[in-house]
Design an enzyme around this catalytic site. Structure first.
Site, mmCIF file in Angstrom:
data_model
loop_
_atom_site.group_PDB
_atom_site.id
_atom_site.type_symbol
_atom_site.label_atom_id
_atom_site.label_comp_id
_atom_site.label_asym_id
_atom_site.label_seq_id
_atom_site.Cartn_x
_atom_site.Cartn_y
_atom_site.Cartn_z
ATOM 1 N N CYS A 44 -3.091 -3.974 6.862
ATOM 2 C CA CYS A 44 -4.046 -4.035 8.169
ATOM 3 C C CYS A 44 -3.147 -4.250 9.321
ATOM 4 C CB CYS A 44 -5.043 -5.068 8.297
ATOM 5 S SG CYS A 44 -6.160 -5.309 6.686
ATOM 6 N N ARG A 47 0.008 0.690 8.673
ATOM 7 C CA ARG A 47 -0.365 -0.644 7.909
ATOM 8 C C ARG A 47 -1.737 -0.580 7.014
ATOM 9 N NH1 ARG A 47 2.906 -5.006 10.033
ATOM 10 N NH2 ARG A 47 1.512 -6.162 9.187
ATOM 11 N N TRP A 97 -6.462 -2.052 5.676
ATOM 12 C CA TRP A 97 -6.162 -1.507 4.510
ATOM 13 C C TRP A 97 -7.106 -2.489 3.597
ATOM 14 C CZ3 TRP A 97 -4.206 -3.850 -0.181
ATOM 15 C CH2 TRP A 97 -3.893 -3.033 -1.001
ATOM 16 N N ASN A 127 -6.041 -9.849 9.475
ATOM 17 C CA ASN A 127 -5.136 -9.317 8.252
ATOM 18 C C ASN A 127 -4.774 -10.315 7.479
ATOM 19 O OD1 ASN A 127 -3.072 -8.075 6.959
ATOM 20 N ND2 ASN A 127 -1.795 -8.331 8.358
ATOM 21 N N GLY A 128 -5.306 -10.056 6.080
ATOM 22 C CA GLY A 128 -4.797 -11.250 4.961
ATOM 23 C C GLY A 128 -5.961 -11.267 4.137
ATOM 24 N N GLU A 175 14.558 5.393 -7.105
ATOM 25 C CA GLU A 175 14.079 5.314 -5.674
ATOM 26 C C GLU A 175 13.511 7.038 -5.592
ATOM 27 O OE1 GLU A 175 13.196 3.883 -3.325
ATOM 28 O OE2 GLU A 175 13.435 5.162 -1.511
ATOM 29 N N LYS A 224 9.805 7.872 -4.211
ATOM 30 C CA LYS A 224 9.568 8.791 -3.169
ATOM 31 C C LYS A 224 8.663 10.030 -3.398
ATOM 32 C CE LYS A 224 10.655 6.706 -0.162
ATOM 33 N NZ LYS A 224 10.996 5.691 -0.464
ATOM 34 N N GLU A 269 5.248 8.512 -4.078
ATOM 35 C CA GLU A 269 4.424 8.197 -2.858
ATOM 36 C C GLU A 269 4.098 9.190 -1.959
ATOM 37 O OE1 GLU A 269 6.298 4.407 -0.823
ATOM 38 O OE2 GLU A 269 7.884 5.830 -1.043
ATOM 39 N N HIS A 288 15.010 7.827 -26.389
ATOM 40 C CA HIS A 288 14.253 7.141 -27.222
ATOM 41 C C HIS A 288 12.542 7.098 -26.782
ATOM 42 C CE1 HIS A 288 17.900 5.333 -28.775
ATOM 43 N NE2 HIS A 288 18.417 5.318 -27.356
ATOM 44 N N LYS A 304 2.532 -0.137 4.955
ATOM 45 C CA LYS A 304 4.196 -0.030 4.997
ATOM 46 C C LYS A 304 4.312 -2.012 4.830
ATOM 47 C CE LYS A 304 7.914 1.246 7.459
ATOM 48 N NZ LYS A 304 8.354 1.982 6.355
#
Ligand code: G6P
Length: 621
Positions: A2, A27, A75, A101-102, A494, A498, A501, A517, A616
């Site tokens: 947020c 955010r 968010w 926010n939270g 990574e 990417k 995402e 395996h 983010k």
């Protein structure tokens, strides 16, 4: 998560709030809303589900006018992302408007209490209880908004950054924080609150941090900070070096592409003044670590724990290899959300290296606190000056990546890796595990990384058809497998992150040797293999693993070392990175995967800078 913004001054608040929200949208983008105290003394609230543009369109013909207001981009945590659950929230009287926010963990019991007293709730959010709780304090005789806010704070459990205003006390905003970011901007005859500094760069570069357990009262002319028990705190403003331009797209279609292209300069900044010539040698220079060593805090260290989440965690895997190889110290990288509940073995013999570009990731911060309580020495790596991490650690090493706006991390990844590289060499020097010659020779190579990145980006960058062609055939795939060994495995993880995402293609990063395996069953002509096959002691092993999947008709995209012509026999598509020590390759090898993820997402028409469901800065657990 947020984004929140508040403005009080002499200008029309609405455009300032909307512009700030545009910069904070990374955010969270489930809904957006503003509340403005208009010239008639009424609080006008506009809010819309979905992206900020829905709100901007809704108010385009009738913008509220007033010189103070608050704005929020959400968010969603409690309550689905619809118009009603969007912030700001108001109390029963409509006199107060509040953004948050939270997560307020005890919101259900507080909500029950307030409902029993007759308060009427309109949303399913935890946030709305804050407005009603302040309303109750005022109704019960709190002398003003400030006292009412101060009274409710001790009753809250969980994380919050909130900003509230009252129609009855014009010209004033009150903000409070606990485990969620909130900074204050000091302008000329105007003051601001924001979740982070990028939202304010256009207006001021003079910022004040607010610590957990503090609240601030801001007016056009004044900023006052207090602890919850009312004690006034003196705080000197920080001058932020970033300029407003650095937070703009600069002609690029997306922040992600711009930030990928900025990596050579970011890497250079991360190394700047951390490599020093001394006679005919080069030495790693990290004053903060020297200070730790001189204070005796490193004397009993026999192991390192690394704490991070997401991309920062993959940077820590790369850091592990360098720390173990060069400083000969055992290193355990932990995903912070696992560490904190694992009853971990950590104590005064442990050096913790915590990495969080935002400096606010709730799990990383909580893990750092746990480690500190157990007596560990903590070094924090972050890109955000004054962020929560910096207040928890023994020393902070800044990444100096510059603003990173796109949700998928790129610049902060390579600057984390650069910082860890010099840190590993510094520890090797202090522990006497590498001689001056070896350190010099590695640092000479480290110094070449920014230029090598530049060259790599020229070759595989914006105008390169090969990467775009490869993205075209990757785009229809539903799944992809990334492999590597050693540090190449971290690059594979990574790379997979990417791709998923940004382009929403399912991707996994695996140790190349582990394919046989289990995961090899997934590979066929529709599921490509992306392999880190750069020169290293395990190069031939990786080639064997590639051959195993080629036999199953999977197509292969390889990242290889310049000059390796043989690799074409094993891969449909090859992206070369310059030759360098194998532990230094990752910062280079990650770049073709970043670009590939970007162009694949372009092909698939994805929302590149703000992928669905992500944010983010993750201030919830
Ligand atoms: C979010 C972001 C990721 C980031 C992770 C950790 O999930 O979307 O890009 O890597 O948080 O963030 P941090 O700020 O702790 O590095």
């Amino acid at each position: 998560m947020c984004g929140i913004i508040g403005y009080v001054g002499e200008q029309n608040a609405t455009p300032i709030l909307i512009d700030g929200l545009a910069r904070l949208e990374y955010r969270g983008y489930d809904s957006a809303g503003i509340a403005v105290l208009d010239s008639q003394g009424a609080i006008v609230v506009h809010k819309r589900a979905g992206k900020l543009r829905n709100l901007s369109n809704a108010i385009s013909s009738s913008q509220p006018h007033g010189v103070q207001g608050i704005g929020h981009t959400r968010w969603a945590t409690h309550g689905e992302p619809n118009d009603i659950n969007a912030h700001p929230h108001v109390d029963c009287t409509g006199d107060l408007a509040l953004i948050h926010n939270g997560i307020i963990e005890n919101y259900q019991e507080l909500r029950k209490e307030l409902m029993a007293e007759g308060h009427v709730f309109t949303s399913q959010t935890d946030t709305e209880i804050l407005a009603h709780a302040i309303e109750r304090e005022l109704a019960q005789g709190a002398e003003n908004l400030e006292t009412a806010v101060r009274n409710i704070l001790p009753k809250l459990r969980g994380a919050y950054a909130m900003v509230v205003m009252s129609r009855k006390e014009p010209g004033k905003l009150i903000g409070a924080r606990n485990n969620a970011p909130l900074i204050i901007g000091a302008g000329n005859g105007e003051s601001y609150f924001a979740s982070d500094m990028t939202a304010l760069l256009k207006h001021t570069r003079s910022m004040l941090t607010l610590n957990d357990g503090e609240y601030a009262v801001i007016t056009a002319a004044d900023i006052r900070i207090h602890t919850i028990d009312g004690k006034q705190v003196q705080r000197t403003p920080i001058h932020v070096e970033w300029d407003a331009q650095s937070a703009e797209k600069d002609g690029y279609p997306h922040y992600l592409l711009k930030e990928i292209m900025e990596q050579p300069a970011a890497a250079q900044r991360a190394l700047l003044s951390r490599i020093k010539p001394l006679d005919d040698r080069l030495v790693p220079q990290i004053d903060e670590i020297d200070a730790l060593a001189q204070s005796g805090k490193l004397k009993n260290i026999s192991r390192i724990i690394m704490l991070a989440c997401g991309t920062s965690y993959y940077a820590s895997l790369i850091g592990r290899a360098m720390l173990e190889r060069w400083a000969r110290i055992p290193v355990e990288p932990w995903v912070a959300s696992e560490f904190r509940y694992a009853d971990p073995v950590v104590g005064p013999d442990t050096l913790v290296i915590a990495i969080t570009q935002s400096g606010e990731t709730a799990d990383t911060i909580a893990s750092v606190r746990l480690a500190k309580e157990s007596g560990a020495v903590v070094v924090g790596l972050t890109n955000m000056v004054g962020s929560a991490l910096t207040r928890e650690v023994d020393v902070t090493l800044y990444l100096n990546a510059g603003p990173e706006i796109s949700v998928p991390a790129t610049k902060t990844f390579v600057t984390s890796v650069m910082t860890l590289t010099v840190l590993a060499l510094k520890l090797a020097e202090l522990r006497d595990t590498l001689d001056a010659f070896a350190i010099t020779s590695l640092l000479r190579q480290v110094e070449t990384i920014p230029a090598k990145m530049e060259k790599l980006l020229e070759i595989v960058g914006v105008e390169n058809n090969t990467i775009q062609q490869t993205a075209k055939w990757l785009a229809p795939c539903q799944s992809a497998m990334f492999i590597g060994r050693g540090s190449g495995y971290a690059v594979a993880r990574e790379g997979a992150l990417k791709l998923k995402e940004v382009s929403y293609i399912h991707a996994e990063g695996y140790q190349a040797g582990e394919l046989k395996h289990g995961p090899i069953t997934l590979l066929d002509e529709f599921t490509p293999l992306l392999a880190v096959a750069t020169h290293s002691i395990v190069y031939e092993k990786v080639i064997s693993n590639i051959q195993e999947v080629r036999a199953r008709r999977a197509k292969v995209i390889a990242v290889a070392t310049e000059g390796d012509e043989l690799i074409h026999k094993h891969a449909e598509s090859v992206f070369y990175v310059p030759e360098i020590d194998e532990l230094l390759v990752p910062a280079l090898a990650a770049i073709p995967f970043q670009l590939l993820a970007y162009y694949t997402a372009v092909e698939r028409g994805c929302d590149i800078d703000q992928p669905r469901n992500l944010a983010k800065s993750v201030t919830v657990e």
